[in-house]
Design a protein around this motif. Structure first.
Motif, mmCIF file in Angstrom:
data_model
loop_
_atom_site.group_PDB
_atom_site.id
_atom_site.type_symbol
_atom_site.label_atom_id
_atom_site.label_comp_id
_atom_site.label_asym_id
_atom_site.label_seq_id
_atom_site.Cartn_x
_atom_site.Cartn_y
_atom_site.Cartn_z
ATOM 1 N N LEU A 1 0.801 -1.225 0.000
ATOM 2 C CA LEU A 1 0.000 0.000 0.000
ATOM 3 C C LEU A 1 0.837 1.280 0.000
ATOM 4 O O LEU A 1 0.317 2.362 0.256
ATOM 5 N N GLN A 2 2.113 1.163 -0.299
ATOM 6 C CA GLN A 2 3.003 2.323 -0.444
ATOM 7 C C GLN A 2 2.708 2.989 -1.794
ATOM 8 O O GLN A 2 2.740 2.327 -2.823
ATOM 9 N N PRO A 3 2.409 4.290 -1.830
ATOM 10 C CA PRO A 3 2.127 4.944 -3.105
ATOM 11 C C PRO A 3 3.398 5.437 -3.800
ATOM 12 O O PRO A 3 4.353 5.863 -3.159
ATOM 13 N N VAL A 4 3.374 5.375 -5.111
ATOM 14 C CA VAL A 4 4.405 5.983 -5.945
ATOM 15 C C VAL A 4 3.675 6.772 -7.028
ATOM 16 O O VAL A 4 2.814 6.231 -7.723
ATOM 17 N N GLU A 5 3.995 8.057 -7.141
ATOM 18 C CA GLU A 5 3.355 8.931 -8.120
ATOM 19 C C GLU A 5 4.353 9.292 -9.205
ATOM 20 O O GLU A 5 5.526 9.519 -8.920
ATOM 21 N N PHE A 6 3.868 9.357 -10.465
ATOM 22 C CA PHE A 6 4.746 9.761 -11.576
ATOM 23 C C PHE A 6 3.913 10.186 -12.770
ATOM 24 O O PHE A 6 2.728 9.850 -12.880
ATOM 25 N N ALA A 7 4.538 10.922 -13.659
ATOM 26 C CA ALA A 7 3.907 11.371 -14.897
ATOM 27 C C ALA A 7 3.915 10.232 -15.909
ATOM 28 O O ALA A 7 4.940 9.568 -16.102
ATOM 29 N N GLY A 8 2.780 10.003 -16.550
ATOM 30 C CA GLY A 8 2.623 8.881 -17.460
ATOM 31 C C GLY A 8 3.464 8.939 -18.713
ATOM 32 O O GLY A 8 3.654 7.922 -19.377
ATOM 33 N N GLU A 9 3.982 10.111 -19.067
ATOM 34 C CA GLU A 9 4.808 10.215 -20.267
ATOM 35 C C GLU A 9 6.283 9.881 -20.018
ATOM 36 O O GLU A 9 7.055 9.709 -20.957
ATOM 37 N N ILE A 10 6.677 9.778 -18.760
ATOM 38 C CA ILE A 10 8.074 9.460 -18.439
ATOM 39 C C ILE A 10 8.312 7.969 -18.665
ATOM 40 O O ILE A 10 7.584 7.139 -18.122
ATOM 41 N N PRO A 11 9.314 7.605 -19.462
ATOM 42 C CA PRO A 11 9.621 6.181 -19.653
ATOM 43 C C PRO A 11 10.005 5.525 -18.315
ATOM 44 O O PRO A 11 10.809 6.051 -17.558
ATOM 45 N N VAL A 12 9.382 4.354 -18.056
ATOM 46 C CA VAL A 12 9.600 3.613 -16.813
ATOM 47 C C VAL A 12 9.838 2.153 -17.158
ATOM 48 O O VAL A 12 9.080 1.571 -17.932
ATOM 49 N N ALA A 13 10.899 1.583 -16.577
ATOM 50 C CA ALA A 13 11.147 0.149 -16.700
ATOM 51 C C ALA A 13 10.928 -0.476 -15.331
ATOM 52 O O ALA A 13 11.321 0.085 -14.305
ATOM 53 N N CYS A 14 10.318 -1.652 -15.311
ATOM 54 C CA CYS A 14 9.966 -2.341 -14.080
ATOM 55 C C CYS A 14 10.793 -3.616 -13.955
ATOM 56 O O CYS A 14 10.950 -4.359 -14.918
ATOM 57 N N ARG A 15 11.285 -3.865 -12.734
ATOM 58 C CA ARG A 15 12.003 -5.105 -12.425
ATOM 59 C C ARG A 15 11.354 -5.704 -11.185
ATOM 60 O O ARG A 15 11.192 -5.032 -10.167
ATOM 61 N N LEU A 16 10.953 -6.977 -11.272
ATOM 62 C CA LEU A 16 10.361 -7.647 -10.114
ATOM 63 C C LEU A 16 11.421 -7.905 -9.050
ATOM 64 O O LEU A 16 12.543 -8.279 -9.379
ATOM 65 N N LEU A 17 11.065 -7.721 -7.789
ATOM 66 C CA LEU A 17 11.990 -7.982 -6.682
ATOM 67 C C LEU A 17 11.892 -9.424 -6.195
ATOM 68 O O LEU A 17 12.716 -9.861 -5.392
ATOM 69 N N GLY A 18 10.907 -10.151 -6.655
ATOM 70 C CA GLY A 18 10.680 -11.557 -6.313
ATOM 71 C C GLY A 18 9.761 -12.138 -7.365
ATOM 72 O O GLY A 18 10.000 -11.971 -8.552
ATOM 73 N N GLY A 19 8.668 -12.746 -6.915
ATOM 74 C CA GLY A 19 7.694 -13.311 -7.837
ATOM 75 C C GLY A 19 6.712 -12.262 -8.328
ATOM 76 O O GLY A 19 6.924 -11.060 -8.157
ATOM 77 N N PRO A 20 5.622 -12.707 -8.934
ATOM 78 C CA PRO A 20 4.598 -11.795 -9.452
ATOM 79 C C PRO A 20 4.028 -10.894 -8.360
ATOM 80 O O PRO A 20 4.028 -11.251 -7.180
ATOM 81 N N VAL A 21 3.531 -9.748 -8.767
ATOM 82 C CA VAL A 21 2.899 -8.790 -7.857
ATOM 83 C C VAL A 21 1.555 -8.355 -8.446
ATOM 84 O O VAL A 21 1.304 -8.512 -9.639
ATOM 85 N N ARG A 22 0.717 -7.802 -7.570
ATOM 86 C CA ARG A 22 -0.490 -7.105 -8.013
ATOM 87 C C ARG A 22 -0.376 -5.664 -7.533
ATOM 88 O O ARG A 22 0.027 -5.413 -6.396
ATOM 89 N N ASP A 23 -0.743 -4.741 -8.423
ATOM 90 C CA ASP A 23 -0.723 -3.335 -8.029
ATOM 91 C C ASP A 23 -2.042 -2.663 -8.380
ATOM 92 O O ASP A 23 -2.753 -3.081 -9.281
ATOM 93 N N PHE A 24 -2.343 -1.632 -7.598
ATOM 94 C CA PHE A 24 -3.506 -0.780 -7.831
ATOM 95 C C PHE A 24 -3.000 0.439 -8.566
ATOM 96 O O PHE A 24 -2.028 1.063 -8.144
ATOM 97 N N ASN A 25 -3.641 0.790 -9.664
ATOM 98 C CA ASN A 25 -3.175 1.864 -10.521
ATOM 99 C C ASN A 25 -4.287 2.901 -10.677
ATOM 100 O O ASN A 25 -5.391 2.563 -11.106
ATOM 101 N N ALA A 26 -4.012 4.146 -10.309
ATOM 102 C CA ALA A 26 -4.946 5.256 -10.509
ATOM 103 C C ALA A 26 -4.332 6.213 -11.509
ATOM 104 O O ALA A 26 -3.159 6.590 -11.388
ATOM 105 N N MET A 27 -5.116 6.589 -12.521
ATOM 106 C CA MET A 27 -4.627 7.502 -13.556
ATOM 107 C C MET A 27 -5.664 8.590 -13.791
ATOM 108 O O MET A 27 -6.859 8.304 -13.883
#
Length: 190
Positions: free
Chosen positions: A85-111
């Motif tokens: 439940l830790q929030p991270v905010e960012f602009a949608g036009e900024i290129p972002v690469a994601c790396r998993l820290l373990g197995g699969p995750v589920r995230d809540f996304n508000a846009m």
């Protein structure tokens, strides 16, 4: 007030083709109904890779379950999303690469479209028998993440989404302790 349940949600592919998301709520953009002014979704991330680009959209992610992800933003350092439940905010036009820290995750996304409104997203823990008061001068969307809930008009299940227009109010009691993810929305003047 509107109550949406998992039967109302729809699964759809990611814009970049790298996975799927469950769309909880989508409000079309006034001048472009194919686009959106507001969107809430839950994604299951099974592998790392680039995020879809959403120019003009402000995004907030919350980790729902899993070990977390490391986000590499093109304009800055890597950010770890590894607390539930830790929030991270960012602009949608900024290129972002994601790396998993373990197995699969589920995230809540508000846009939200930046030129249409402002959105604040936070998780609210409610103790057993505790109350959650929603509404007021802003529109509110509340995703009932965990717990058994009851209200004056309904007994929404965990996994439901309540949508309140500005000026509407609602109070829920959480029978056994739980958590709601609350989005407060302020629309910009036209």
């Amino acid at each position: 007030m509107q109550l949406l349940t998992p039967a109302d949600y729809r699964d759809m592919p990611w814009k970049n083709g790298g996975g799927t998301t469950r769309e909880l709520y989508r409000l079309p953009y006034p001048s472009d109904p194919a686009g959106f002014a507001l969107r809430l979704s839950i994604a299951r991330v099974e592998q790392g890779g680039p995020f879809s680009a959403f120019p003009g959209i402000d995004r907030t992610l919350l980790l729902l379950d899993g070990d977390g992800v490391a986000l590499r933003f093109a304009d800055g350092p890597e950010t770890r999303l590894d607390r539930l439940l830790q929030p991270v905010e960012f602009a949608g036009e900024i290129p972002v690469a994601c790396r998993l820290l373990g197995g699969p995750v589920r995230d809540f996304n508000a846009m939200v479209a930046r030129d249409w409104g402002r959105l604040a997203l936070h998780a609210v823990d409610v103790a057993a028998g505790g109350r959650l008061a929603l509404g007021g001068t802003s529109a509110v969307l509340a995703y009932l993440h965990r717990g058994s809930w009851r209200g004056e008009q309904a007994a929404p299940q965990s996994g439901s989404l309540l949508v309140l227009a500005a000026g509407e109010t609602c109070e829920l009691v959480c029978e056994d302790g739980g958590c709601a993810i609350v989005a407060t929305l302020d629309m910009l003047a036209p």
